[in-house]
Design a protein around this motif. Sequence first.
Motif, PDB file in Angstrom:
ATOM      1  N   TYR A 391       1.525-117.873 -91.542  1.00  0.00           N
ATOM      2  CA  TYR A 391       1.755-116.590 -90.852  1.00  0.00           C
ATOM      3  C   TYR A 391       3.199-116.423 -90.400  1.00  0.00           C
ATOM      4  O   TYR A 391       3.637-115.312 -90.111  1.00  0.00           O
ATOM      5  CB  TYR A 391       0.786-116.440 -89.663  1.00  0.00           C
ATOM      6  N   GLN A 392       3.927-117.561 -90.333  1.00  0.00           N
ATOM      7  CA  GLN A 392       5.328-117.503 -89.904  1.00  0.00           C
ATOM      8  C   GLN A 392       6.287-117.483 -91.090  1.00  0.00           C
ATOM      9  O   GLN A 392       7.497-117.402 -90.900  1.00  0.00           O
ATOM     10  CB  GLN A 392       5.655-118.750 -89.067  1.00  0.00           C
ATOM     11  N   ALA A 394       7.960-115.974 -93.903  1.00  0.00           N
ATOM     12  CA  ALA A 394       8.276-114.653 -94.456  1.00  0.00           C
ATOM     13  C   ALA A 394       8.262-114.667 -95.987  1.00  0.00           C
ATOM     14  O   ALA A 394       7.718-113.757 -96.622  1.00  0.00           O
ATOM     15  CB  ALA A 394       9.635-114.196 -93.938  1.00  0.00           C
ATOM     16  N   ALA A 395       8.819-115.711 -96.571  1.00  0.00           N
ATOM     17  CA  ALA A 395       8.915-115.752 -98.034  1.00  0.00           C
ATOM     18  C   ALA A 395       7.517-115.812 -98.655  1.00  0.00           C
ATOM     19  O   ALA A 395       7.228-115.149 -99.650  1.00  0.00           O
ATOM     20  CB  ALA A 395       9.739-116.961 -98.465  1.00  0.00           C
ATOM     21  N   ILE A 397       4.686-114.780 -97.322  1.00  0.00           N
ATOM     22  CA  ILE A 397       3.975-113.515 -97.129  1.00  0.00           C
ATOM     23  C   ILE A 397       4.467-112.489 -98.144  1.00  0.00           C
ATOM     24  O   ILE A 397       3.691-111.711 -98.695  1.00  0.00           O
ATOM     25  CB  ILE A 397       4.163-112.997 -95.684  1.00  0.00           C
ATOM     26  N   ALA A 398       5.766-112.522 -98.416  1.00  0.00           N
ATOM     27  CA  ALA A 398       6.326-111.578 -99.388  1.00  0.00           C
ATOM     28  C   ALA A 398       5.719-111.808-100.769  1.00  0.00           C
ATOM     29  O   ALA A 398       5.460-110.860-101.513  1.00  0.00           O
ATOM     30  CB  ALA A 398       7.845-111.734 -99.438  1.00  0.00           C
ATOM     31  N   PRO A 401       0.595-111.139 -99.873  1.00  0.00           N
ATOM     32  CA  PRO A 401       0.310-110.526 -98.563  1.00  0.00           C
ATOM     33  C   PRO A 401      -0.898-111.137 -97.849  1.00  0.00           C
ATOM     34  O   PRO A 401      -1.052-110.939 -96.644  1.00  0.00           O
ATOM     35  CB  PRO A 401       0.066-109.053 -98.888  1.00  0.00           C
ATOM     36  N   TYR A 403      -1.238-114.032 -96.980  1.00  0.00           N
ATOM     37  CA  TYR A 403      -0.744-114.951 -95.943  1.00  0.00           C
ATOM     38  C   TYR A 403      -0.196-114.192 -94.733  1.00  0.00           C
ATOM     39  O   TYR A 403       0.197-114.793 -93.739  1.00  0.00           O
ATOM     40  CB  TYR A 403       0.334-115.878 -96.503  1.00  0.00           C
ATOM     41  N   GLY A 404      -0.136-112.866 -94.854  1.00  0.00           N
ATOM     42  CA  GLY A 404       0.281-112.061 -93.709  1.00  0.00           C
ATOM     43  C   GLY A 404      -0.891-111.392 -93.026  1.00  0.00           C
ATOM     44  O   GLY A 404      -0.721-110.659 -92.054  1.00  0.00           O
ATOM     45  N   LYS A 405      -2.083-111.635 -93.568  1.00  0.00           N
ATOM     46  CA  LYS A 405      -3.289-111.031 -92.980  1.00  0.00           C
ATOM     47  C   LYS A 405      -3.947-112.092 -92.095  1.00  0.00           C
ATOM     48  O   LYS A 405      -4.638-112.998 -92.585  1.00  0.00           O
ATOM     49  CB  LYS A 405      -4.209-110.586 -94.125  1.00  0.00           C
ATOM     50  N   ILE A 406      -3.698-111.990 -90.805  1.00  0.00           N
ATOM     51  CA  ILE A 406      -4.267-112.972 -89.877  1.00  0.00           C
ATOM     52  C   ILE A 406      -5.719-112.601 -89.614  1.00  0.00           C
ATOM     53  O   ILE A 406      -6.015-111.475 -89.213  1.00  0.00           O
ATOM     54  CB  ILE A 406      -3.454-113.040 -88.572  1.00  0.00           C
ATOM     55  N   PHE A 409      -7.332-114.733 -84.947  1.00  0.00           N
ATOM     56  CA  PHE A 409      -6.160-114.388 -84.141  1.00  0.00           C
ATOM     57  C   PHE A 409      -5.718-115.540 -83.255  1.00  0.00           C
ATOM     58  O   PHE A 409      -4.541-115.765 -83.051  1.00  0.00           O
ATOM     59  CB  PHE A 409      -6.447-113.165 -83.271  1.00  0.00           C
ATOM     60  N   ARG A 412      -4.335-118.134 -85.524  1.00  0.00           N
ATOM     61  CA  ARG A 412      -3.436-117.532 -86.519  1.00  0.00           C
ATOM     62  C   ARG A 412      -3.668-118.056 -87.932  1.00  0.00           C
ATOM     63  O   ARG A 412      -2.744-118.471 -88.628  1.00  0.00           O
ATOM     64  CB  ARG A 412      -1.980-117.718 -86.123  1.00  0.00           C
ATOM     65  N   PRO A 468      -4.374-104.691 -97.694  1.00  0.00           N
ATOM     66  CA  PRO A 468      -4.024-103.381 -98.238  1.00  0.00           C
ATOM     67  C   PRO A 468      -3.396-103.524 -99.624  1.00  0.00           C
ATOM     68  O   PRO A 468      -2.569-104.398 -99.852  1.00  0.00           O
ATOM     69  CB  PRO A 468      -3.008-102.855 -97.225  1.00  0.00           C
ATOM     70  N   PRO A 471       1.393-103.316-100.420  1.00  0.00           N
ATOM     71  CA  PRO A 471       1.850-104.099 -99.274  1.00  0.00           C
ATOM     72  C   PRO A 471       2.738-103.308 -98.327  1.00  0.00           C
ATOM     73  O   PRO A 471       2.915-103.684 -97.183  1.00  0.00           O
ATOM     74  CB  PRO A 471       2.587-105.280 -99.903  1.00  0.00           C
TER      75      PRO A 471
END
Lengths: 482, 418
Positions: A391-392, A394-395, A397-398, A401, A403-406, A409, A412, A468, A471
């Motif tokens: 979740y931390q 950035a590369a 998640i890019a 996506p 890995y950007g969907k938590i 919570f 995380r 989504p 992204p």
Amino acid sequence: MSNTQNKTYDVAVIGAGIVGSAIARKLAGYRLSVALLDAREDVGDGTSKANTAILHTGFDAKPGTLESKMVREGYHLLSEYAKQTGIPVEHTGAILVAWDDEQRDALPGLKEKAEQNGYAKTEIIDAAEIYRLLPHLGEGALAGLSVPDESIICTWTTNLALATEAVQRGTELLLRRRVASIDRVDGVTNLYTSIDRISARWVINAAGLGGDTIDQLFGYDRIHLTPRRGELLVYDKQARPLVDKIVLPVPTALGKGVLVSPTIYGNVMLGPTAEDLKDRTDTGTSESGFAFLRGKGEKIMPKLLEEEVTATYAGLRAASDYPDYLIEVDTEQQYVIAGGIRSTGLTSGIAVAEYVDELLRASGAIQLVERDNLPEPPHMPNIGEAFLRPYQDAARIAEDPAYGKIVCFCERVTAGEIRDTFSSPIPPCTLDGLRRRTRAQNGRCQGFFCGAEVNELLESRGKSVNVPADPNANVASVEVTK
Amino acid sequence: MSTNGTVLTPTVLIIGAGPSGLRAAAELAPRVSGEVLVLERESVAGGIPRHSDHPGYGIRDMGKFIDGPRYARILREQATAAGAKILTNATVTDWAGERSVNVTMPDGRVRVDARVIILATGARERPRPARLIPGDRGKGIYTTGHLQNIIHLKHGKVGKRAVIVGAELVSWSAAMSLKHVKCKTVLMTTEYPKADAYRLFSGPGKLFFGTKVATRTRVTRIIGKPNVQGVEIENIDTGERRIVDCDTVILTGDWIPDNELARAADVDIDPVSKSPIVDAALRTNKSGIFAIGNMLHPVDTADVAALDGAAVAEHVVSYLRGDRPAGAPLSLTADAPFRWVAPALLRQHDPAPPRRRLLLWSDTYVPFPEVVLRQNGTVIARKRLWWPAAPGRVFRVPSSLLSQINWNDGAVTIGLAK
């Protein structure tokens, strides 16, 4: 009963805890067919899952014992293995705190014992130094012994890494097989399990709490195990700033006592209790256990008790009437026991596997020829709080996506991580298995927010991951909710 | 294209799209220049009402009597129509500066720098470990939030026989959800001598649900694995224990604010409620950081939370104009039987708190309570109320009492007349 595997393995290892997984991994590095059996639905679901998760230097072992040697060697072997595979480790160090004169007087002896165990870095420290290092420690500490290399580690990832590598080296993992009886015909041992018959030339008993029962099936009566229940309270991550070292009691005749320790997941742990039971499955928690721990916590770190309890655990460890690890080879029955391995087995597991290997080699009773082209050790997903998590990242998640969907919570945990477990070599089949691989639902809300979502991901085996499609839809548009 | 490295710069950032956050967004969007951004970690905005599929929402703030999902939808629509931007699946993970946060979402990892941040992160029910209920770790133990997520959002099932721990408003909400999936509530337990919910429930409710309420009762053990088979309950007065067969246990109430971001920002926290301490203008001790909703008063009804969001708007506008509170505040603390009071910081020239009410939590049931304010041990104001102080729900006291405060004197306490 049918031999569903329809083959005779060279080696069957009973028990897919840390010790059994380490042994299977070692032996699967030779030209041998290896089966790794476990009574449960998952690897590491017995004593290996619920220990205090400390990587021990072995400073307080009984000098001269096999355990002392195994823990000392295991510390270095596991530290190295952790680096290779990404098992999270934090070198927090530990401090034994003496609360009365008797405990203070015991410190020089402990220092000497540590040196006999080959560990020379302990130091006796005074009260002022203790409170400098542990400003939130309760009042009344007199002196202490610092053990700078005691560390915290993820026991779940350790077990999973060893079992995963065993599987990647060709081991067949056979779960849900409780060994009920055996017989031996023409140099082959048949293990009659709860669902089938497994045949193997050699059998390694790494059955943890069931080790004595298996040993008796081979005609021995040399070790008796008692389930010793240890209850733990895990405090909220908001307690973590209170303590960044393992706070150990001075061991007494009654055992190691209650410790306060940061956990690798960013929480603080208080425990364990030590209660000998008869029922080898009783992992329930108790009123008396909680009261006892809170009483201890009140003295050790009163501010800790102001924080919320995130989780309570009870684990069973194998208390043995045998004074040391029992690791022996029976060449006649082609049987090896690795038993009596107490909570130190997390640290020593890889060393135990090396030792079993040495004994087998020395016996000359089995051909150990190294395989070519062994796969690289696995790289385990990081679930340690001190290291970069998806979740931390950035590369990452890019790239994906998910890995950007938590999803969870509190801890995380992302949809991507949950999905990945189902395509891993040893996928989870229960919620607990998923929790041990990802931390999902291990946090302070215990499912208030994410429980239904996590369960849906478990039931769909990760296929209900829903991020989504575009992204950038979120940021670009004004409104994304339905 | 990735949004990594992106910095969003709204004028106001609202963290949490529940009733209070959405209402604040709807009020603020037309009134501030620049953007009002709401970040919501769930995939749909609306907060807890989304999965409270029964009527009773919107009474005080909308003049309606509607169900939770519909209420949540109206709040979303109003915020959006007002021009606020709502991002879902967006979790604020940590602070990047005084009024700057890091956010994880499927689009990437972004930073948000705002002039004002409003914390509207709500509250959750304490789960089993936090209540230190011992026993087996069987399947079938849920909080109300977990239960309603399963039933109303995922259309899943639970068991057939439930014990509900707690007998307050939310407990009856759990009972309604259980009835919806044909799970019988065999018993509700409360440690208090009375069932605490509104009169509506205590008589007709019991008949409607066919549920018994065991008062002065606590759960001492959960039995059964891999599935729950029963709970052991104790009569607190006699110590007598017995086992009730059930396959489902719902742990209700016992709220704890989701205060993690507030604590991480070093916002002062009430030691009892664990809520951020605010003044009547809903300011925390950190300049430009406000807090609203049930994180401040865990928990009042959704409409009261939403009205915090309505109230905070003018205070935020005033802050953005450059106005700052003047003078050192006096603290207001709760005396027994009250556990906490919000707001807990008072200033002479502050406006009245939202709805002109002080919100308190009572540990005992007091009919027609005479509430008193004391300063230096002397009663400075008193008021008898015609509604009771009851455990299990927020007790509301008119803030007109505060007019008697001597601003040159010391700390103020609120309690009952002796």
